[in-house]
Design a protein around this motif. Structure first.
Motif, short mmCIF file in Angstrom:
data_model
loop_
_atom_site.label_atom_id
_atom_site.label_comp_id
_atom_site.label_asym_id
_atom_site.label_seq_id
_atom_site.Cartn_x
_atom_site.Cartn_y
_atom_site.Cartn_z
N UNK A 10 3.84 -16.09 -2.82
CA UNK A 10 4.42 -17.78 -2.78
C UNK A 10 4.17 -18.51 -4.02
N UNK A 11 3.06 -18.33 -4.65
CA UNK A 11 2.68 -19.38 -5.71
C UNK A 11 2.94 -18.70 -7.11
N UNK A 16 5.89 -18.63 -12.17
CA UNK A 16 6.59 -17.61 -13.15
C UNK A 16 8.25 -18.17 -13.54
N UNK A 17 8.56 -18.72 -12.24
CA UNK A 17 9.92 -19.16 -12.26
C UNK A 17 9.90 -20.43 -13.24
N UNK A 18 8.91 -21.24 -13.16
CA UNK A 18 8.93 -22.57 -13.81
C UNK A 18 8.68 -22.08 -15.35
N UNK A 19 7.79 -21.19 -15.71
CA UNK A 19 7.85 -20.95 -17.02
C UNK A 19 9.22 -20.40 -17.70
N UNK A 121 -3.01 -26.57 -4.24
CA UNK A 121 -1.69 -26.84 -4.07
C UNK A 121 -1.32 -25.93 -3.15
N UNK A 122 -0.02 -25.95 -2.79
CA UNK A 122 0.76 -25.06 -1.91
C UNK A 122 2.32 -24.79 -2.58
N UNK A 123 3.03 -24.05 -1.73
CA UNK A 123 4.41 -23.77 -2.21
C UNK A 123 5.32 -25.00 -2.85
N UNK A 126 3.89 -25.88 -6.14
CA UNK A 126 4.21 -24.72 -7.01
C UNK A 126 5.97 -24.85 -7.68
N UNK A 127 6.65 -25.06 -6.71
CA UNK A 127 7.99 -25.09 -6.99
C UNK A 127 8.28 -26.30 -8.04
N UNK A 128 7.99 -27.22 -7.62
CA UNK A 128 7.87 -28.37 -8.24
C UNK A 128 7.06 -28.70 -9.57
N UNK A 129 6.16 -27.61 -10.02
CA UNK A 129 5.47 -27.88 -11.20
C UNK A 129 4.45 -28.86 -11.09
#
Length: 146
Positions: A10-11, A16-19, A121-123, A126-129
């Motif tokens: 999840x994290x 990696x998507x944000x990178x 933090x959590x999902x 993490x998605x929002x950077x």
């Protein structure tokens, strides 16, 4: 610069998507290789083992599920230690102090640089950077990365 990323739960997947979204070239690996497919669609390449990721990348980030997984990725056959000499390893897994020390010592013994950087933090963060990162490690490595 190409960054390696080990662990796409999840994290890790969100990180990696944000990178990738921010223009980094990313090579990913996960114990279940099918978890890499979505990131490949976003431009990532896949390393077949942790060793192949480290060989390709100057810096490798790990976001693994538990101490056992964190140690295995570093110490086992085809692990991080195979190609860590002169490279940096950032462990963002939340592991106990003993596990982190074992990983740090093994990486330093092979000529690598280690940064312990667990996240808070959590999902969604993490998605929002928006994760909070608590970093500690080799001063030389901190100076290079910051």
């Amino acid at each position: 610069m190409e960054v390696g990323f080990l662990g796409l739960g999840i994290m890790g997947k969100a990180m990696a998507t944000n990178l990738l979204r921010h223009g980094f070239k990313v090579t990913v690996w996960n114990r279940t290789l099918s978890k890499c497919e979505e990131l490949v669609q976003h431009g990532a390449s896949v390393g077949e083992t942790p060793a192949t990721v480290v060989k390709k990348c100057k810096y490798t980030i790990a976001m693994l599920s538990d101490p056992s997984a964190a140690l295995s990725v570093v110490l086992d056959k085809d692990g991080v230690l195979d190609h860590i000499n002169g490279k940096g390893y950032i462990d963002m897994s939340t592991v106990d102090a003993d596990t982190s020390s074992k990983i740090s010592e093994a990486i330093k013994a092979k000529g690598g640089y280690f940064l312990e950087a667990p996240v808070s933090g959590s999902k969604k963060p993490a998605e929002d950077g928006q994760l909070v990162i608590l970093a500690a490690g080799d001063k030389v490595f901190l100076n290079v990365i910051l």
